[in-house]
Design an enzyme around this catalytic site. Structure first.
Site, PDB file in Angstrom:
ATOM      1  N   VAL A 101      -4.900   5.543  -7.135  1.00 51.73           N
ATOM      2  CA  VAL A 101      -3.764   5.626  -8.044  1.00 51.73           C
ATOM      3  C   VAL A 101      -4.242   5.188  -9.422  1.00 51.73           C
ATOM      4  O   VAL A 101      -4.897   4.152  -9.568  1.00 51.73           O
ATOM      5  CB  VAL A 101      -2.597   4.724  -7.579  1.00 51.73           C
ATOM      6  CG1 VAL A 101      -1.451   4.768  -8.595  1.00 51.73           C
ATOM      7  CG2 VAL A 101      -2.120   5.135  -6.199  1.00 51.73           C
ATOM      8  N   CYS A 102      -3.933   6.014 -10.432  1.00 54.12           N
ATOM      9  CA  CYS A 102      -4.238   5.670 -11.823  1.00 54.12           C
ATOM     10  C   CYS A 102      -5.736   5.407 -12.008  1.00 54.12           C
ATOM     11  O   CYS A 102      -6.569   6.205 -11.596  1.00 54.12           O
ATOM     12  CB  CYS A 102      -3.377   4.483 -12.246  1.00 54.12           C
ATOM     13  SG  CYS A 102      -3.273   4.198 -14.030  1.00 54.12           S
ATOM     14  N   THR A 103      -6.092   4.258 -12.581  1.00 56.75           N
ATOM     15  CA  THR A 103      -7.495   3.962 -12.841  1.00 56.75           C
ATOM     16  C   THR A 103      -8.254   3.527 -11.603  1.00 56.75           C
ATOM     17  O   THR A 103      -9.445   3.209 -11.683  1.00 56.75           O
ATOM     18  CB  THR A 103      -7.622   2.867 -13.920  1.00 56.75           C
ATOM     19  OG1 THR A 103      -6.872   1.715 -13.520  1.00 56.75           O
ATOM     20  CG2 THR A 103      -7.114   3.373 -15.268  1.00 56.75           C
TER      21      THR A 103
END
Length: 311
Positions: A101-103
């Protein structure tokens, strides 16, 4: 029962964890069974503080028996240690699928789990992911991306979109749609994450690329070929394309399209100009070309955006 392990590290984003975890929890409530068991994991057992300073108890990756390993986003300036990377790789081998998720994509990348794969991350960090890990094919505009048994998602709330897709993969369309309704979110979000990014803020570190982008903005109504932009940058066509993708994570044609769409949307929302005139003014040539670009980036045509603003 599917065992979901969320890997977190110091300073992780709370919503990166809470969003998708809440989606999996909602399946249990909807079906009335323990369809998912959720664990929060780290390299070693103990307590990890999130970005708000709140302490989160964690179990060890080494002890986890997982169906799905999901790596949560957080600070990216300090990559995980070699020992932590090894633990993540070992846990991934015991898992049916791996996601971020995300970074969190940076953690998977550091561990070598994205080598040669398509992947995405938060739009603000997509260019850096491409620069730091050139073997990855970064798909900047995707809300989530699947390459085999490895899934990556865009920024923060995109983790919910990812979780809904994993739920649909496990339990079918109806269950995933019911969870989306319960969470009061779209089951299938329209458009890519470009709609949340200000493309005019693209700032490649290379001064010659920046000059080419500046020229594109100043001459947006003209025909902007890659050859012309390479000439402005003082590079060969091949070098320009390679350096441009490494710096921005996408192609010159896509960036020019986003510049045009951004400018067109501003006029669509704030003026009564005919769509045809706006399309010509920002370089699309005709309204149909602009309509296709709007649908690709925003998931809806210009007229729908104008109606929504007026209402």
């Amino acid at each position: 029962m599917h065992r979901i392990g969320f890997y977190v590290s110091s300073g992780f984003q709370m919503l990166d964890l809470a969003g998708p975890a809440g989606a999996f929890e909602a399946v249990n409530q909807q079906l009335g069974i323990s369809a998912y068991r959720i664990q929060v994991l780290a390299a070693i057992e103990g307590v990890v503080a999130n970005s708000l300073g709140m302490a989160t108890p964690v179990a060890s990756l080494d002890d986890a028996e997982l169906d799905t390993l999901i790596v949560i986003g957080g600070p990216i300036n300090q990559p995980p240690s070699a020992d932590t990377q090894r633990r993540i790789v070992e846990a991934s081998k015991r898992s049916r699928r791996v996601a971020s998720v995300c970074t969190g994509a940076f953690t998977l990348a550091a561990a070598g789990l994205l080598d040669g794969r398509r992947a995405t991350t938060h739009w603000q960090y997509a260019a850096r992911l491409q620069r730091d890990y050139p073997s990855i094919h970064v798909e900047v505009d995707r809300i989530f991306c699947r390459d085999g048994d490895v899934w990556t998602s865009a920024g923060i709330t995109a983790g919910i979109d990812l979780a809904l897709t994993l739920i649909e993969d496990d339990h079918g369309f109806a269950v995933a749609k019911g969870v989306a309704q319960h969470l009061v979110v779209y089951h299938r979000r329209h458009g890519g994450q470009s709609q949340f990014a200000a493309s005019v803020d693209l700032a490649p570190r290379n001064d010659r690329l920046a000059a080419a982008l500046g020229y594109a903005r100043d001459h947006i109504a003209e025909t902007l070929t890659v050859e012309r932009l390479a000439e402005i940058a003082g590079m060969s066509l091949r070098q320009f394309g390679r350096v441009f993708r490494a710096q921005t994570g996408t192609t010159p044609a896509r960036v020019v399209e986003r510049l045009r769409v951004d400018l067109a949307r501003g006029r669509i929302e704030t003026t009564t100009e005919p769509v045809e005139r706006i399309a010509e003014a920002v370089g699309f040539g005709d309204a149909e070309n602009m309509r296709r670009a709007f649908i690709r980036i925003y998931g809806q045509p210009p007229q729908s955006i104008r109606r929504a603003v007026r209402s």
